[in-house]
Enzyme design. Structure first.
Site, PDB file in Angstrom:
ATOM      1  N   ASP A 251      66.923 -78.281  90.756  1.00 52.50           N
ATOM      2  CA  ASP A 251      67.274 -77.106  91.689  1.00 52.50           C
ATOM      3  C   ASP A 251      66.413 -75.981  91.249  1.00 52.50           C
ATOM      4  O   ASP A 251      65.586 -75.229  91.788  1.00 52.50           O
ATOM      5  CB  ASP A 251      68.556 -76.628  91.695  1.00 52.50           C
ATOM      6  CG  ASP A 251      69.541 -77.809  92.318  1.00 52.50           C
ATOM      7  OD1 ASP A 251      68.878 -78.768  92.738  1.00 52.50           O
ATOM      8  OD2 ASP A 251      70.605 -77.704  91.936  1.00 52.50           O
TER       9      ASP A 251
ATOM     10  N   HIS B 136      69.278 -87.948  92.752  1.00 52.33           N
ATOM     11  CA  HIS B 136      69.858 -88.149  91.666  1.00 52.33           C
ATOM     12  C   HIS B 136      68.957 -88.976  90.599  1.00 52.33           C
ATOM     13  O   HIS B 136      69.095 -89.804  89.806  1.00 52.33           O
ATOM     14  CB  HIS B 136      70.883 -89.126  91.642  1.00 52.33           C
ATOM     15  CG  HIS B 136      72.320 -88.255  92.222  1.00 52.33           C
ATOM     16  ND1 HIS B 136      73.268 -87.892  91.439  1.00 52.33           N
ATOM     17  CD2 HIS B 136      72.535 -87.689  93.526  1.00 52.33           C
ATOM     18  CE1 HIS B 136      74.236 -87.137  92.297  1.00 52.33           C
ATOM     19  NE2 HIS B 136      73.716 -87.110  93.437  1.00 52.33           N
ATOM     20  N   THR B 137      67.524 -88.484  90.753  1.00 51.23           N
ATOM     21  CA  THR B 137      66.391 -88.861  89.757  1.00 51.23           C
ATOM     22  C   THR B 137      66.425 -87.940  88.429  1.00 51.23           C
ATOM     23  O   THR B 137      65.874 -88.641  87.375  1.00 51.23           O
ATOM     24  CB  THR B 137      65.219 -89.147  90.553  1.00 51.23           C
ATOM     25  OG1 THR B 137      64.852 -88.030  91.178  1.00 51.23           O
ATOM     26  CG2 THR B 137      65.324 -90.383  91.695  1.00 51.23           C
ATOM     27  N   ASP B 138      66.774 -86.712  88.879  1.00 52.75           N
ATOM     28  CA  ASP B 138      66.215 -85.739  87.898  1.00 52.75           C
ATOM     29  C   ASP B 138      66.939 -86.071  86.379  1.00 52.75           C
ATOM     30  O   ASP B 138      66.206 -86.200  85.285  1.00 52.75           O
ATOM     31  CB  ASP B 138      66.464 -84.336  88.513  1.00 52.75           C
ATOM     32  CG  ASP B 138      67.696 -83.863  88.855  1.00 52.75           C
ATOM     33  OD1 ASP B 138      68.778 -84.764  88.843  1.00 52.75           O
ATOM     34  OD2 ASP B 138      67.939 -82.834  89.092  1.00 52.75           O
TER      35      ASP B 138
ATOM     36  N   ALA C   2      75.019 -74.740 102.725  1.00 48.61           N
ATOM     37  CA  ALA C   2      74.156 -76.008 103.059  1.00 48.61           C
ATOM     38  C   ALA C   2      73.429 -76.732 101.904  1.00 48.61           C
ATOM     39  O   ALA C   2      72.659 -77.773 102.150  1.00 48.61           O
ATOM     40  CB  ALA C   2      73.110 -75.401 103.970  1.00 48.61           C
ATOM     41  N   GLY C   3      74.150 -76.484 100.561  1.00 50.18           N
ATOM     42  CA  GLY C   3      73.483 -77.456  99.620  1.00 50.18           C
ATOM     43  C   GLY C   3      72.191 -77.141  99.354  1.00 50.18           C
ATOM     44  O   GLY C   3      71.284 -78.063  99.024  1.00 50.18           O
ATOM     45  N   LEU C   4      71.410 -75.990  99.640  1.00 54.95           N
ATOM     46  CA  LEU C   4      70.340 -75.381  99.445  1.00 54.95           C
ATOM     47  C   LEU C   4      70.134 -74.656  98.229  1.00 54.95           C
ATOM     48  O   LEU C   4      69.152 -73.970  97.780  1.00 54.95           O
ATOM     49  CB  LEU C   4      69.728 -74.423 100.529  1.00 54.95           C
ATOM     50  CG  LEU C   4      69.908 -75.124 101.781  1.00 54.95           C
ATOM     51  CD1 LEU C   4      69.770 -74.235 103.135  1.00 54.95           C
ATOM     52  CD2 LEU C   4      68.814 -76.171 102.064  1.00 54.95           C
TER      53      LEU C   4
HETATM   54  C1  GLA Z   1      72.185 -81.582  92.740  1.00 55.94           C
HETATM   55  C2  GLA Z   1      72.020 -81.322  91.277  1.00 55.94           C
HETATM   56  C3  GLA Z   1      70.553 -81.640  90.830  1.00 55.94           C
HETATM   57  C4  GLA Z   1      70.269 -82.946  91.399  1.00 55.94           C
HETATM   58  C5  GLA Z   1      70.732 -83.501  93.013  1.00 55.94           C
HETATM   59  C6  GLA Z   1      70.685 -84.978  93.301  1.00 55.94           C
HETATM   60  O1  GLA Z   1      71.455 -80.855  93.696  1.00 55.94           O
HETATM   61  O2  GLA Z   1      72.037 -79.802  90.876  1.00 55.94           O
HETATM   62  O3  GLA Z   1      70.044 -81.566  89.661  1.00 55.94           O
HETATM   63  O4  GLA Z   1      70.749 -83.894  90.586  1.00 55.94           O
HETATM   64  O5  GLA Z   1      72.007 -82.871  93.166  1.00 55.94           O
HETATM   65  O6  GLA Z   1      69.051 -85.227  93.366  1.00 55.94           O
END
Ligand code: GLA
Length: 404
Positions: free
Chosen positions: A197, A58-60, A148-150
């Site tokens: 992403d 959550h830095t982006d 898988a959150g990929l």
């Molecule tokens: C998701 C979002 C990214 C990023 C992450 C957490 O994957 O799509 O932009 O904020 O969560 O770092």
């Protein structure tokens, strides 16, 4: 510590739920599939990878830095132009074709909701001064592990963008393609994500991690030291309100920044934050502390990677998870259990949740002594506690988005 409500976990409905290891993603097989569906050959075949968030949670969207890895699995798109004003979208997973007229369609729902990714890209292109193709036949397929959150969403956005750009004879730079994907996600799909992403999917390099300074944005790569491997443990669980929780964390970060008198949390140093603690709402302080310290961890991680110090890298990864667990509160007991079990296993340098959180998967960075048998022990310990086995997925770092 404040107690949080127990997570309500639901079964994940990923973009391409049954696609793991099912499809052969090479150009010839994609062309054959296209031929079967549309009765002719595709003119353009593109592919974009999924990603692992290495560190930088959550830095982006807070203007910070982040490190990610593009994996050797992703989404492929095949496309051929039509002249009759019809746009046909076929997903190999659903086996159905969604037909829409050329124009600006509304957001789709139900079975057709996956088309919001290519539709979002079509809606985004003009914002970057780019043309959109008129009619076409379009086929998408994926070999990304299910749920898988990929980031199958970034992968389909970038593969779609490259196909549409090919069909209109345009070749903007890579950064623009990445921004088109992000615009689609933010403004059409409706997720206020940052650039992680799409940036990693666009700038991925085999054997390297992608570094993004999101304020620019500026993209770079850092070599992955030899002797390290990635593992993903996918719990197949997700908090029922995951999109809402992501947006809530986004809002909390923005209001913490406002309370600290800055536009984005990246502008706050750890010292300034500590000095401001008394004047801040305790939740805002915790969220801000996670982000500010996580940005410092990313920078430390780049240095540790450059000096090949995998033990130091691993410690930073696990510290990132602890911060998610206690400060950002985007972990779950399932993810915490996996991280605890993994960091106690021989050969694991570090482990953390990867991506937005609130369920999904954890990743582990490990050395050669952590093998499939060790991974299986972790999976069995999880199954004994939660009654369901997580997927164990060894991951390879692959190339970024490309026209095949
Ligand atoms: C998701 C979002 C990214 C990023 C992450 C957490 O994957 O799509 O932009 O904020 O969560 O770092």
């Amino acid at each position: 510590m404040r107690s949080r409500p127990g997570p309500r976990l639901v079964k994940v409905r990923p973009l391409f739920p049954e696609s793991f290891f099912v499809f052969d993603m090479n150009k010839a097989s994609l062309a054959a599939q296209f031929e079967k569906v549309f009765g002719r050959s595709p003119e353009f075949v593109t592919r974009a990878p999924g990603r692992i968030e290495f560190i930088g949670n959550h830095t982006d969207y807070n203007g910070g830095t982040v490190l990610g890895a593009s994996i050797d699995r992703g989404v492929a798109v095949a496309l051929a132009r039509r002249t009759d004003g019809q746009r046909n979208f076929h997903s190999r997973y659903s086996g159905k074709t969604v037909t829409l007229p050329v124009g600006a369609p509304a957001k789709q729902s139900g079975d057709a909701s996956w088309t919001n990714y290519p539709l979002g890209v079509l809606a985004a292109l003009p914002h970057f001064g780019l043309k959109t193709p008129e009619g076409f036949d379009y086929l998408a397929e994926s070999d990304l592990p299910a749920g898988a959150g990929l980031s199958s969403s970034a992968a389909i956005e970038l593969a779609s963008a490259l196909a549409f750009l090919g069909a209109t004879g345009q070749s903007p730079d890579r950064e623009t393609v990445v921004k088109v994907g992000k615009h689609a996600e933010n403004h059409f799909v409706g997720v206020p994500c940052g650039i992680l992403d799409q940036g990693v999917s666009g700038f991925g390099k085999s054997g390297r991690l992608v570094f993004i300074d999101c304020a620019g944005p500026r993209f770079d790569t850092v070599p992955m030291p030899a002797g390290a491997s990635f593992w993903i443990f996918n719990t197949h669980t997700k908090h029922a309100l995951v999109d809402g929780l992501y947006a809530a964390r986004h809002r909390e970060c923005m209001s913490a920044a406002q309370a600290l008198g800055v536009k984005l949390l990246v502008e706050v140093s750890p010292e300034k934050l500590r000095a401001s603690e008394a004047g801040l709402d305790p939740v805002a302080f915790k969220r801000a502390r996670h982000v500010v310290e996580e940005i410092a961890r990313v920078d430390a991680c780049v240095k540790a990677l450059q000096s090949g110090d995998l033990a130091a890298v691993g410690k930073l990864l696990t510290a990132s998870h602890r911060s998610s667990q206690h400060l950002f509160e985007n972990s779950t007991p399932e993810l915490d259990f996996l991280v605890d079990t993994l960091v106690a296993a021989p050969g694991v340098f570090g482990s953390r949740l990867t991506g937005g959180g609130f369920g999904g998967a954890v990743m582990a960075l490990a050395g050669p002594s952590f093998d499939a048998a060790q991974a299986e022990k972790v999976a069995q310990a999880y199954a004994a506690k939660y009654g369901a086995r997580p997927d164990v997925l060894p991951m390879n770092v692959g190339e970024g988005a490309a026209v095949l």
